[in-house]
Write an enzyme that holds these catalytic residues in place. Structure first.
Site, PDB file in Angstrom:
ATOM      1  N   GLY A   1       0.806  -1.112  -0.026  1.00 58.84           N
ATOM      2  CA  GLY A   1      -0.057   0.145  -0.075  1.00 58.84           C
ATOM      3  C   GLY A   1       0.994   1.233   0.010  1.00 58.84           C
TER       4      GLY A   1
ATOM      5  N   PRO B   1       6.555 -21.967  -0.446  1.00 58.83           N
ATOM      6  CA  PRO B   1       5.795 -20.964   0.147  1.00 58.83           C
ATOM      7  C   PRO B   1       6.980 -19.905   0.472  1.00 58.83           C
ATOM      8  CG  PRO B   1       5.418 -23.043   1.392  1.00 58.83           C
ATOM      9  CD  PRO B   1       6.883 -23.433   0.421  1.00 58.83           C
TER      10      PRO B   1
ATOM     11  N   GLY C   1       6.914 -15.831   2.160  1.00 56.82           N
ATOM     12  CA  GLY C   1       6.449 -14.626   3.139  1.00 56.82           C
ATOM     13  C   GLY C   1       7.113 -13.386   2.794  1.00 56.82           C
ATOM     14  N   CYS C   2       6.559 -12.124   3.023  1.00 53.97           N
ATOM     15  CA  CYS C   2       7.377 -11.100   3.084  1.00 53.97           C
ATOM     16  C   CYS C   2       6.989 -10.116   4.195  1.00 53.97           C
ATOM     17  CB  CYS C   2       6.928 -10.152   1.743  1.00 53.97           C
ATOM     18  SG  CYS C   2       7.568  -8.791   1.363  1.00 53.97           S
TER      19      CYS C   2
ATOM     20  N   HIS D   1      13.459 -12.736  -4.845  1.00 55.55           N
ATOM     21  CA  HIS D   1      12.260 -11.903  -4.117  1.00 55.55           C
ATOM     22  C   HIS D   1      12.863 -10.354  -3.794  1.00 55.55           C
ATOM     23  CE1 HIS D   1       9.290 -11.938  -0.732  1.00 55.55           C
ATOM     24  NE2 HIS D   1      10.054 -10.882  -0.704  1.00 55.55           N
ATOM     25  N   GLU D   2      14.362 -10.385  -3.466  1.00 57.66           N
ATOM     26  CA  GLU D   2      14.578  -8.901  -3.396  1.00 57.66           C
ATOM     27  C   GLU D   2      14.743  -8.296  -4.561  1.00 57.66           C
ATOM     28  OE1 GLU D   2      14.217  -8.124  -0.242  1.00 57.66           O
ATOM     29  OE2 GLU D   2      14.314 -10.351   0.697  1.00 57.66           O
TER      30      GLU D   2
ATOM     31  N   HIS E   1      11.552  -6.531  -5.421  1.00 57.41           N
ATOM     32  CA  HIS E   1      11.476  -5.177  -4.723  1.00 57.41           C
ATOM     33  C   HIS E   1      12.041  -4.059  -5.441  1.00 57.41           C
ATOM     34  CE1 HIS E   1       9.165  -6.285  -1.226  1.00 57.41           C
ATOM     35  NE2 HIS E   1      10.231  -7.385  -0.832  1.00 57.41           N
TER      36      HIS E   1
END
Length: 239
Positions: free
Chosen positions: A55, A153, A155-156, A198-199, A202
């Site tokens: 968000g 799986p 998560g973050c 994953h990073e 971002h």
């Protein structure tokens, strides 16, 4: 990216829900209660000592390259230091600069050996996990070295309380600069390759939720909610 055991996450979420997720007192209007959740004046500026949450616009921006002339500046050093501090404060395995509110292309990763003791050996082996010393990359570039995909799986810490299965390439190579400004290259496989991907997402304004298996998206604290539903009540305009 995080790997906290579910019980730790649930305990943390419960503590926070008691502080911020409870209903307003009977003597207080909903409007006044709701307004207390923010301030018109920014009293907390980046680099943060916490993870930005989904968000926040910074998580959807493409991060900027760190200019060469500022590579060894005190400011970049302070950002890297803060990233490592937050990474370890929240006991995670990876962090990107946008996650502390700084839209620059910097990532840090660390997979400690003690994690092996916290997970079932079968899980550790199935996810191809291995220890990774603290590693920082400035202006990293990722190259895929093994196009086989593994689905596990994820998560973050910027999507607190949820996880889902995500497909990632089995092997990658990172190139870029380390925190001292030296050229660096690192080959990664298995879970560490997943952390890197994953990073890097971002830095492109992406989250794992963008390419997760939506049927596996789950609240990691659903059991805690079931056991103590009153602790999770909060005013809402949606059902």
């Amino acid at each position: 990216m995080h790997l906290k055991p579910r019980i730790k996450v649930c305990q943390t979420m419960l503590r926070h829900s008691r502080s911020f997720g409870t209903s307003p007192p009977a003597s207080q209007s909903f409007r006044k209660w709701y307004q207390q959740l923010w301030t018109t004046e920014r009293t907390n500026l980046p680099p943060y000592n916490h993870f930005t949450q989904i968000g926040d616009p910074v998580l959807r921006q493409q991060a900027a390259l760190v200019p060469k002339e500022h590579m060894d500046s005190p400011e970049i050093g302070a950002i890297v230091e803060q990233m490592v501090k937050v990474l370890r404060k929240f006991d995670c395995v990876g962090i990107a600069a946008p996650q502390i509110g700084v839209s620059l292309r910097i990532i840090a990763m660390e997979f400690k050996g003690r994690i092996r003791k916290e997970l079932p050996e079968a899980v550790y082996q199935a996810r191809q996990m291995s220890e990774l010393p603290l590693t920082v990359f400035i202006n990293p570039v990722l190259t895929v070295t093994n196009y086989s995909k593994l689905k596990h799986p994820e998560g973050c810490m910027s999507v607190r309380g949820y996880s889902a299965e995500v497909e990632r390439f089995e092997g990658v190579k990172l190139t870029g600069l380390d925190q001292l400004g030296n050229q660096s290259e690192l080959a990664l496989s298995g879970w560490n390759a997943r952390i890197a991907q994953h990073e890097m997402d971002h830095l492109e304004g992406k989250l794992y939720t963008d390419h997760m298996d939506r049927s596996t998206f789950a609240c990691t604290c659903w059991e805690a909610v079931t056991r103590n539903p009153d602790a999770w009540r909060y005013p809402s305009t949606s059902s």
